[in-house]
Design a protein around this motif. Structure first.
Motif, short mmCIF file in Angstrom:
data_model
loop_
_atom_site.label_atom_id
_atom_site.label_comp_id
_atom_site.label_asym_id
_atom_site.label_seq_id
_atom_site.Cartn_x
_atom_site.Cartn_y
_atom_site.Cartn_z
N GLN A 120 0.82 -1.20 0.00
CA GLN A 120 0.00 0.00 0.00
C GLN A 120 0.86 1.26 0.00
N ILE A 121 1.97 1.21 0.71
CA ILE A 121 2.89 2.35 0.71
C ILE A 121 3.44 2.57 -0.69
N SER A 122 3.67 1.48 -1.43
CA SER A 122 4.22 1.60 -2.78
C SER A 122 3.31 2.37 -3.71
N LEU A 123 2.00 2.41 -3.40
CA LEU A 123 1.06 3.12 -4.26
C LEU A 123 1.22 4.63 -4.18
N SER A 124 1.99 5.11 -3.20
CA SER A 124 2.30 6.53 -3.15
C SER A 124 3.37 6.91 -4.16
N PHE A 125 4.05 5.90 -4.72
CA PHE A 125 5.15 6.15 -5.65
C PHE A 125 4.90 5.54 -7.03
N ALA A 126 4.01 4.56 -7.11
CA ALA A 126 3.73 3.90 -8.39
C ALA A 126 2.23 3.66 -8.52
N ARG A 127 1.74 3.74 -9.73
CA ARG A 127 0.32 3.56 -9.97
C ARG A 127 -0.11 2.10 -9.78
N PRO A 128 -1.37 1.89 -9.38
CA PRO A 128 -1.88 0.52 -9.33
C PRO A 128 -1.78 -0.19 -10.68
N SER A 129 -1.91 0.56 -11.78
CA SER A 129 -1.82 -0.04 -13.11
C SER A 129 -0.43 -0.55 -13.44
N LEU A 241 -2.38 -8.19 -19.46
CA LEU A 241 -3.53 -7.35 -19.77
C LEU A 241 -3.69 -6.22 -18.75
N GLY A 242 -3.27 -6.45 -17.51
CA GLY A 242 -3.45 -5.47 -16.45
C GLY A 242 -2.79 -4.13 -16.72
N TYR A 243 -1.64 -4.12 -17.43
CA TYR A 243 -0.97 -2.86 -17.73
C TYR A 243 -1.86 -1.93 -18.56
N PHE A 244 -2.76 -2.51 -19.33
CA PHE A 244 -3.65 -1.73 -20.17
C PHE A 244 -4.99 -1.46 -19.52
N ALA A 245 -5.52 -2.44 -18.78
CA ALA A 245 -6.92 -2.39 -18.33
C ALA A 245 -7.14 -1.59 -17.06
N ILE A 246 -6.19 -1.56 -16.13
CA ILE A 246 -6.42 -0.91 -14.84
C ILE A 246 -6.42 0.61 -15.03
N PRO A 247 -7.52 1.30 -14.63
CA PRO A 247 -7.61 2.75 -14.88
C PRO A 247 -7.14 3.63 -13.73
N ASP A 248 -6.58 3.03 -12.66
CA ASP A 248 -6.20 3.79 -11.47
C ASP A 248 -7.45 4.45 -10.85
N PHE A 249 -7.44 5.79 -10.65
CA PHE A 249 -8.57 6.46 -10.00
C PHE A 249 -9.11 7.55 -10.93
N PRO A 250 -10.37 7.99 -10.73
CA PRO A 250 -10.95 8.99 -11.65
C PRO A 250 -10.11 10.25 -11.81
N THR A 251 -9.49 10.72 -10.73
CA THR A 251 -8.72 11.97 -10.82
C THR A 251 -7.30 11.78 -11.32
N THR A 252 -6.85 10.53 -11.48
CA THR A 252 -5.46 10.29 -11.89
C THR A 252 -5.35 9.36 -13.09
N THR A 253 -6.48 8.92 -13.65
CA THR A 253 -6.44 7.89 -14.68
C THR A 253 -5.73 8.33 -15.96
N ARG A 254 -5.01 7.39 -16.55
CA ARG A 254 -4.40 7.59 -17.87
C ARG A 254 -4.77 6.43 -18.80
N ALA A 255 -5.85 5.73 -18.44
CA ALA A 255 -6.26 4.55 -19.21
C ALA A 255 -6.59 4.93 -20.64
N LEU A 256 -6.05 4.17 -21.60
CA LEU A 256 -6.27 4.46 -23.01
C LEU A 256 -7.69 4.16 -23.45
N TRP A 257 -8.36 3.28 -22.72
CA TRP A 257 -9.72 2.92 -23.13
C TRP A 257 -10.77 3.90 -22.58
N LEU A 258 -10.32 4.92 -21.85
CA LEU A 258 -11.21 5.98 -21.38
C LEU A 258 -10.93 7.27 -22.14
N THR A 259 -11.96 7.88 -22.68
CA THR A 259 -11.80 9.17 -23.37
C THR A 259 -11.74 10.30 -22.34
#
Length: 533
Positions: A120-129, A241-259
């Protein structure tokens, strides 16, 4: 707009301003669902949503939920295979005796314990995706190499590392789900996501039975070795597949499948519900979470969840001299019961918003099962029922986590750290509890193990009700009010968007046209905050 995963010909804000009906999330004024949609929404609520919101939720389900189900499936499959391999020839091949069966679980739990908080601490430095699929790749490799096990020590090392890698999944995925779905949507998604572990348990049993029958001895590998190989083959592509599919959070997402439009709409939905975006974790912030009453009140029922009944059905069947195939197949009856029970409880939870009440109801089957197996000297049919009836209560964690997502909607990190540290405490006690209470050499009769599990279940029921009383006290102390989603929020955060247009939301900023209930709106970092007029 093209179908997931690619988004070509994206609709722009300028296009929407010229023609609002070209907005993919445009809802016709005064739209009401036809009767058939209202009826079907009992099973899946988005069917009766307005066309625009329905399109958005369906896209989330196809992109986010589907991947999380696949990911949790391979996690449960890779975790379960050691049990099926043990009763399918591995015990004899590796000359395992005594408590090695329990120690495999203990070493996995120790690894999970060691990784819970650091993950959980690692999520402060790296995205869940990045973190989740990387850990999935690592444990998929570990599954492969377990097929070459030659001793119990080899498996101890693999199981420890596998537990460490898997520790990030449950709390982080739960935090992600809670950040994208509304209250009337979340229980069914959490249950369906969590129940993929049950499907994996069923699949593992059938898979091992099929492998033992058809692949035992092929290529010089025994049936139990082929189980690890096949599991690894299933896991690797899902991890990638997870590198592409996980969108992180609404305010931080960089997911390609979300416009860009999807991202704006996501922020709007979650702000209206009252859910806050993630904050950077600092020592002060971490200490605030750990020192708060909410964390410690809810950690007690979380950590007290020890099922007991039903967990060792395969060892009981083995002692009753069932065949290897039947030992692997019969416990899947409980998995099927759990699937039906989970979905029905989820529907009832989303419709009534009875979160903590239904969580208590799901613990009652464990009371029955542990009581009967604690008595032990009962007819065969009673023992069979006592091993299967607890499956009705398997959605407990899903309902409990849906409740946490509702009442902690104002704190994303708390929603992550609570299950992470809760898992750490739970796995810490589970590292020794099964060895002491359910030693393998005493299978299938454990003189006091089921009584201990019964006591913990009762403690869990008391703990949940205590949490409810404490939360209501805090609501009154803070002077919170109920928003239209049935969630308690601070009065200054009560916002209504029903009469606002989507063009009022640009890049996460909520414009002045948004309909307000006694509040003004301004921007603070990457979070939307409100001030009283």
């Amino acid at each position: 707009m093209a179908v997931w995963p690619f988004n070509r010909n994206e609709v722009t804000m300028e296009m929407i301003e010229r023609d609002p009906t070209c907005d993919p999330y445009y809802d016709p004024p005064g739209w009401t669902p036809p009767k058939w949609r209202k009826t079907m929404s009992f099973f899946w609520e988005s069917i009766a949503k307005p066309p625009g919101e329905r399109r958005y939720v369906n896209k989330l389900d196809r992109g986010l939920l589907f991947y999380l189900m696949l990911s949790y499936f391979i996690k449960a499959l890779d975790q379960k295979n050691i049990n099926n391999a043990y009763v399918s020839g591995m015990k004899q091949a590796l000359h395992l005796n005594g408590n090695q069966y329990n120690y495999f679980t203990t070493m996995f739990n120790c690894g999970y314990l060691a990784g819970s908080i650091p993950s959980q601490i690692s999520l402060s430095f790296a995205r869940p995706s990045i973190m989740i699929p990387s850990c999935e790749l690592f444990w998929s490799v570990l599954v492969f190499v377990q097929c070459r096990a030659s001793s119990d020590k080899y498996l101890y090392a693999c199981r420890f590392l596998q537990g460490f890698a898997e520790s990030i999944c449950f709390p982080t995925m739960m935090m992600i789900i809670g950040s994208w779905y509304k209250p009337e949507e979340i229980a069914k998604r959490v249950v369906i996501w969590d129940m993929t572990s049950t499907i994996a348990s069923m699949f593992s049993g059938y898979l091992q039975a099929a492998i033992y029958t058809n692949l035992n001895g092929v290529g010089g590998f025994a049936g139990w070795q082929w189980l690890f190989i096949v599991d690894g083959v299933i896991s690797l592509p899902i991890a990638l597949l997870g590198y592409f599919a996980i969108p992180d959070f609404p305010t931080t997402t960089r997911a390609l499948w979300l416009t860009d439009r999807d991202k704006e709409y996501s922020i709007r939905r979650m702000t209206e519900v009252g859910k806050k975006g993630p904050k950077k974790m600092t020592i002060k912030r971490f200490w605030k979470i750990l020192s708060g009453w909410r964390f410690w009140a809810f950690i007690t029922p979380y950590a007290a969840y020890i099922t007991g009944a039903g967990t060792y059905m395969n060892l009981w069947l083995q002692a009753e001299h069932y065949s290897v195939q039947m030992i692997n197949i019969l416990p899947t009856i409980g998995n099927a019961i759990a699937l039906v029970s989970a979905y029905l409880f989820a529907i009832l939870s989303d419709i009534t918003r009875w979160r903590w009440q239904l969580a208590i109801v799901t613990l009652l089957p464990y009371v029955f099962g542990n009581l009967v197996l604690g008595i032990w000297n009962v007819p065969f049919g009673w023992k069979f029922a006592a091993n299967l009836v607890p499956s009705i209560g398997q959605p407990f964690f899903s309902l409990f986590m849906a409740w946490i997502s509702d009442i902690f909607q104002d704190d994303t990190e708390l929603r992550g750290y609570l299950p992470a540290i809760g898992n750490a405490i739970w796995y810490a006690q589970y590292a020794w509890f099964p060895v002491v209470a359910f030693p393998a050499q005493k299978a299938p009769h454990y003189p006091w193990g089921y009584w201990a599990a019964l006591g913990l279940t009762i403690l869990n029921i008391v703990g949940i009700y205590t949490c409810y009383l404490a939360n209501m006290w805090d609501v009154k102390r803070r002077g919170q009010v109920v928003n239209k989603y049935g969630l308690y929020v601070d009065r200054e955060e009560l916002v209504d968007y029903e009469q606002s247009s989507l063009s009022d939301v640009k890049g996460g900023y909520i414009g002045e046209v948004v309909q307000e209930v006694g509040v003004d709106i301004e921007r603070d970092s990457d979070l939307t905050v409100m001030k009283e007029k």
